[in-house]
Design a protein around this motif. Structure first.
Motif, PDB file in Angstrom:
ATOM      1  N   ILE A 225       0.865  -1.178   0.000  1.00 31.62           N
ATOM      2  CA  ILE A 225       0.000   0.000   0.000  1.00 31.62           C
ATOM      3  C   ILE A 225       0.900   1.226   0.000  1.00 31.62           C
ATOM      4  CG2 ILE A 225      -1.809   1.270   1.212  1.00 31.62           C
ATOM      5  CD1 ILE A 225      -2.784  -1.316   2.387  1.00 31.62           C
ATOM      6  N   SER A 226       1.002   1.876  -1.153  1.00 32.11           N
ATOM      7  CA  SER A 226       1.884   3.036  -1.284  1.00 32.11           C
ATOM      8  C   SER A 226       1.265   4.283  -0.676  1.00 32.11           C
ATOM      9  CB  SER A 226       2.214   3.291  -2.760  1.00 32.11           C
ATOM     10  OG  SER A 226       2.869   2.177  -3.322  1.00 32.11           O
ATOM     11  N   SER A 227      -0.057   4.411  -0.807  1.00 35.99           N
ATOM     12  CA  SER A 227      -0.712   5.593  -0.248  1.00 35.99           C
ATOM     13  C   SER A 227      -2.187   5.313   0.014  1.00 35.99           C
ATOM     14  CB  SER A 227      -0.573   6.800  -1.184  1.00 35.99           C
ATOM     15  OG  SER A 227      -1.311   6.610  -2.375  1.00 35.99           O
ATOM     16  N   ILE A 228      -2.700   6.033   0.998  1.00 30.60           N
ATOM     17  CA  ILE A 228      -4.120   6.043   1.334  1.00 30.60           C
ATOM     18  C   ILE A 228      -4.552   7.494   1.342  1.00 30.60           C
ATOM     19  CG2 ILE A 228      -5.871   5.460   3.064  1.00 30.60           C
ATOM     20  CD1 ILE A 228      -3.920   3.304   4.102  1.00 30.60           C
ATOM     21  N   ASN A 229      -5.426   7.856   0.420  1.00 30.62           N
ATOM     22  CA  ASN A 229      -5.808   9.265   0.253  1.00 30.62           C
ATOM     23  C   ASN A 229      -4.577  10.154   0.135  1.00 30.62           C
ATOM     24  OD1 ASN A 229      -8.497   8.633   0.222  1.00 30.62           O
ATOM     25  ND2 ASN A 229      -8.916   9.277   2.333  1.00 30.62           N
ATOM     26  N   ASP A 230      -3.639   9.699  -0.704  1.00 30.46           N
ATOM     27  CA  ASP A 230      -2.415  10.433  -1.039  1.00 30.46           C
ATOM     28  C   ASP A 230      -1.453  10.589   0.139  1.00 30.46           C
ATOM     29  OD1 ASP A 230      -3.194  10.803  -3.716  1.00 30.46           O
ATOM     30  OD2 ASP A 230      -4.412  12.531  -3.155  1.00 30.46           O
ATOM     31  N   GLN A 231      -1.637   9.797   1.207  1.00 28.23           N
ATOM     32  CA  GLN A 231      -0.700   9.817   2.325  1.00 28.23           C
ATOM     33  C   GLN A 231      -0.065   8.433   2.461  1.00 28.23           C
ATOM     34  OE1 GLN A 231      -1.979  11.703   6.005  1.00 28.23           O
ATOM     35  NE2 GLN A 231      -3.781  12.532   4.953  1.00 28.23           N
TER      36      GLN A 231
ATOM     37  N   ALA B 206     -17.494   7.085   3.044  1.00 24.03           N
ATOM     38  CA  ALA B 206     -16.634   8.132   2.466  1.00 24.03           C
ATOM     39  C   ALA B 206     -15.659   7.518   1.468  1.00 24.03           C
ATOM     40  CB  ALA B 206     -15.868   8.852   3.569  1.00 24.03           C
ATOM     41  N   ASP B 207     -15.167   8.332   0.544  1.00 22.65           N
ATOM     42  CA  ASP B 207     -14.218   7.858  -0.455  1.00 22.65           C
ATOM     43  C   ASP B 207     -12.861   7.555   0.167  1.00 22.65           C
ATOM     44  OD1 ASP B 207     -16.038   8.065  -2.491  1.00 22.65           O
ATOM     45  OD2 ASP B 207     -15.297   9.970  -3.257  1.00 22.65           O
ATOM     46  N   ILE B 208     -12.258   6.460  -0.270  1.00 22.38           N
ATOM     47  CA  ILE B 208     -10.859   6.148   0.055  1.00 22.38           C
ATOM     48  C   ILE B 208     -10.154   5.853  -1.261  1.00 22.38           C
ATOM     49  CG2 ILE B 208      -9.262   4.811   1.464  1.00 22.38           C
ATOM     50  CD1 ILE B 208     -11.546   3.734   3.052  1.00 22.38           C
ATOM     51  N   THR B 209      -9.054   6.544  -1.482  1.00 23.17           N
ATOM     52  CA  THR B 209      -8.249   6.294  -2.681  1.00 23.17           C
ATOM     53  C   THR B 209      -6.977   5.565  -2.277  1.00 23.17           C
ATOM     54  OG1 THR B 209      -9.109   8.243  -3.816  1.00 23.17           O
ATOM     55  CG2 THR B 209      -7.043   7.338  -4.634  1.00 23.17           C
ATOM     56  N   PHE B 210      -6.775   4.387  -2.862  1.00 24.37           N
ATOM     57  CA  PHE B 210      -5.599   3.580  -2.571  1.00 24.37           C
ATOM     58  C   PHE B 210      -4.670   3.560  -3.782  1.00 24.37           C
ATOM     59  CE2 PHE B 210      -8.872   1.756   0.161  1.00 24.37           C
ATOM     60  CZ  PHE B 210      -8.205   1.584   1.362  1.00 24.37           C
ATOM     61  N   THR B 211      -3.380   3.542  -3.499  1.00 25.05           N
ATOM     62  CA  THR B 211      -2.398   3.224  -4.515  1.00 25.05           C
ATOM     63  C   THR B 211      -1.667   1.972  -4.068  1.00 25.05           C
ATOM     64  OG1 THR B 211      -2.083   5.555  -5.076  1.00 25.05           O
ATOM     65  CG2 THR B 211      -0.405   4.022  -5.831  1.00 25.05           C
ATOM     66  N   PHE B 212      -1.777   0.913  -4.869  1.00 32.44           N
ATOM     67  CA  PHE B 212      -1.110  -0.354  -4.585  1.00 32.44           C
ATOM     68  C   PHE B 212       0.049  -0.521  -5.563  1.00 32.44           C
ATOM     69  CE2 PHE B 212      -5.701  -1.190  -3.665  1.00 32.44           C
ATOM     70  CZ  PHE B 212      -5.587  -1.329  -2.294  1.00 32.44           C
ATOM     71  N   SER B 213       1.190  -0.997  -5.065  1.00 36.90           N
ATOM     72  CA  SER B 213       2.373  -1.140  -5.917  1.00 36.90           C
ATOM     73  C   SER B 213       2.990  -2.520  -5.753  1.00 36.90           C
ATOM     74  CB  SER B 213       3.420  -0.078  -5.556  1.00 36.90           C
ATOM     75  OG  SER B 213       2.893   1.218  -5.698  1.00 36.90           O
ATOM     76  N   LYS B 214       3.516  -3.034  -6.879  1.00 35.19           N
ATOM     77  CA  LYS B 214       4.224  -4.308  -6.859  1.00 35.19           C
ATOM     78  C   LYS B 214       5.130  -4.358  -8.073  1.00 35.19           C
ATOM     79  CE  LYS B 214       3.363  -9.300  -6.713  1.00 35.19           C
ATOM     80  NZ  LYS B 214       2.303 -10.344  -6.744  1.00 35.19           N
TER      81      LYS B 214
ATOM     82  N   ASP C 290       4.254  -2.720 -11.383  1.00 35.68           N
ATOM     83  CA  ASP C 290       2.800  -2.611 -11.501  1.00 35.68           C
ATOM     84  C   ASP C 290       2.268  -1.656 -10.436  1.00 35.68           C
ATOM     85  OD1 ASP C 290       0.227  -3.026 -12.291  1.00 35.68           O
ATOM     86  OD2 ASP C 290       0.082  -5.092 -11.596  1.00 35.68           O
ATOM     87  N   GLU C 291       1.322  -0.818 -10.806  1.00 43.17           N
ATOM     88  CA  GLU C 291       0.697   0.100  -9.865  1.00 43.17           C
ATOM     89  C   GLU C 291      -0.799   0.158 -10.140  1.00 43.17           C
ATOM     90  OE1 GLU C 291       2.474   3.995  -8.397  1.00 43.17           O
ATOM     91  OE2 GLU C 291       0.859   4.748  -9.693  1.00 43.17           O
ATOM     92  N   ILE C 292      -1.581   0.086  -9.074  1.00 40.39           N
ATOM     93  CA  ILE C 292      -3.035   0.158  -9.166  1.00 40.39           C
ATOM     94  C   ILE C 292      -3.509   1.321  -8.304  1.00 40.39           C
ATOM     95  CG2 ILE C 292      -5.214  -1.013  -8.699  1.00 40.39           C
ATOM     96  CD1 ILE C 292      -3.696  -3.668  -8.933  1.00 40.39           C
ATOM     97  N   LYS C 293      -4.285   2.204  -8.892  1.00 43.95           N
ATOM     98  CA  LYS C 293      -4.891   3.291  -8.131  1.00 43.95           C
ATOM     99  C   LYS C 293      -6.398   3.160  -8.259  1.00 43.95           C
ATOM    100  CE  LYS C 293      -4.380   8.183  -7.026  1.00 43.95           C
ATOM    101  NZ  LYS C 293      -3.597   9.415  -7.273  1.00 43.95           N
ATOM    102  N   ILE C 294      -7.081   3.113  -7.125  1.00 50.48           N
ATOM    103  CA  ILE C 294      -8.518   2.860  -7.129  1.00 50.48           C
ATOM    104  C   ILE C 294      -9.174   3.621  -5.980  1.00 50.48           C
ATOM    105  CG2 ILE C 294      -8.253   0.774  -5.727  1.00 50.48           C
ATOM    106  CD1 ILE C 294     -10.620  -0.425  -7.265  1.00 50.48           C
ATOM    107  N   THR C 295     -10.366   4.133  -6.232  1.00 50.27           N
ATOM    108  CA  THR C 295     -11.149   4.833  -5.217  1.00 50.27           C
ATOM    109  C   THR C 295     -12.419   4.038  -4.943  1.00 50.27           C
ATOM    110  OG1 THR C 295     -10.320   6.994  -5.912  1.00 50.27           O
ATOM    111  CG2 THR C 295     -12.344   6.971  -4.602  1.00 50.27           C
ATOM    112  N   ILE C 296     -12.683   3.783  -3.668  1.00 53.20           N
ATOM    113  CA  ILE C 296     -13.883   3.051  -3.274  1.00 53.20           C
ATOM    114  C   ILE C 296     -14.566   3.806  -2.140  1.00 53.20           C
ATOM    115  CG2 ILE C 296     -12.784   0.857  -3.875  1.00 53.20           C
ATOM    116  CD1 ILE C 296     -12.654   0.257  -0.856  1.00 53.20           C
ATOM    117  N   LYS C 297     -15.813   3.448  -1.888  1.00 51.69           N
ATOM    118  CA  LYS C 297     -16.508   3.923  -0.702  1.00 51.69           C
ATOM    119  C   LYS C 297     -16.157   2.983   0.454  1.00 51.69           C
ATOM    120  CE  LYS C 297     -19.045   7.043  -2.921  1.00 51.69           C
ATOM    121  NZ  LYS C 297     -18.888   8.512  -2.687  1.00 51.69           N
ATOM    122  N   LYS C 298     -15.815   3.559   1.599  1.00 50.59           N
ATOM    123  CA  LYS C 298     -15.454   2.701   2.722  1.00 50.59           C
ATOM    124  C   LYS C 298     -16.675   1.868   3.132  1.00 50.59           C
ATOM    125  CE  LYS C 298     -13.828   2.529   7.486  1.00 50.59           C
ATOM    126  NZ  LYS C 298     -13.405   3.296   8.678  1.00 50.59           N
ATOM    127  N   PRO C 299     -16.541   0.534   3.058  1.00 53.33           N
ATOM    128  CA  PRO C 299     -17.681  -0.324   3.414  1.00 53.33           C
ATOM    129  C   PRO C 299     -17.755  -0.539   4.922  1.00 53.33           C
ATOM    130  CG  PRO C 299     -15.865  -1.668   2.656  1.00 53.33           C
ATOM    131  CD  PRO C 299     -15.398  -0.232   2.556  1.00 53.33           C
TER     132      PRO C 299
END
Length: 214
Positions: A157-163, A182-190, A193-202
């Protein structure tokens, strides 16, 4: 009670934890209110097929279950003593708290070099490795819909809401303070490869405890 993810499977729609024992797939734990009306699995039931295909291992059953799209019917063949019958549920039709079901409680045994941090809302188990927050394992029954198409195990997890989280516990705290919905934006890295995705916190639909073997 502990479950090995390799030999167990949670079927939320049927409110049961299945395990593989002695070459058979059994219902180890029945979740929810056992007095609620309607056909249901019971502890000790044997699962012999899903959607017309016979299954002998949890791996086979998991593959069949995951191949069924959301909102389509899942049919399981059950043997209870001398009786055989079929139970049907819609994939994703999960009882809500207060409507005949309880929150799932999972206990898992894991090995590893350090402690694990569980994010039940997201179905993720995190650990620290070389100053990175690594997704050590995903818990498929608890994953939000947006994560189910992603193979996140092994990503950091590289970032959570850009932190950037300092460690796994910091990541958990960052997620805990975000309100449900509320929205949470994650950046996942490997690797590259990098995945950036925004979801509603369940909402969390399960409680998970981790036991380590050393």
């Amino acid at each position: 009670m502990s479950f090995d993810a390799a030999t167990s499977l949670m079927l939320q729609e049927f409110q049961a934890m299945l395990v593989e024992e002695d070459g058979e797939i059994k219902v180890r734990v029945r979740l929810g209110n056992s007095s609620e009306p309607g056909d249901k699995l019971e502890q000790g039931d044997l699962i012999i097929m899903m959607n017309g295909k016979r299954t002998k291992t949890i791996t086979e059953l998991r593959e069949l279950y995951e191949s069924v799209p959301k909102d389509e019917e899942v049919k399981i063949g059950v043997r209870r003593g001398n009786d055989r019958f079929i139970l049907r549920k819609t994939k994703g039709d999960i009882p809500k708290p207060g409507e005949g079901g309880n929150r799932m409680v999972m206990s898992m045994e894991m090995s590893g070099d350090g402690p694990s941090t569980v994010i039940p809302e997201l179905g993720l188990i995190l650990s620290d490795n070389n100053e990175k927050v690594i997704i050590q394992r995903v818990m498929e029954p608890l994953l939000p819909e947006e994560f189910k198409e992603l193979d996140l195990a092994g990503f950091s997890i590289s970032s959570i809401n850009d932190q950037k989280p300092e460690d796994a516990e910091d990541a958990k705290m960052m997620i805990d303070v975000i309100e449900t919905g509320a929205d949470i934006t994650f950046t996942f890295s490997k690797s590259d490869d990098e995945i950036k995705i925004t979801i509603k916190k369940p909402k969390a639909n399960g409680n998970v405890s981790i036991r380590t073997d050393g």
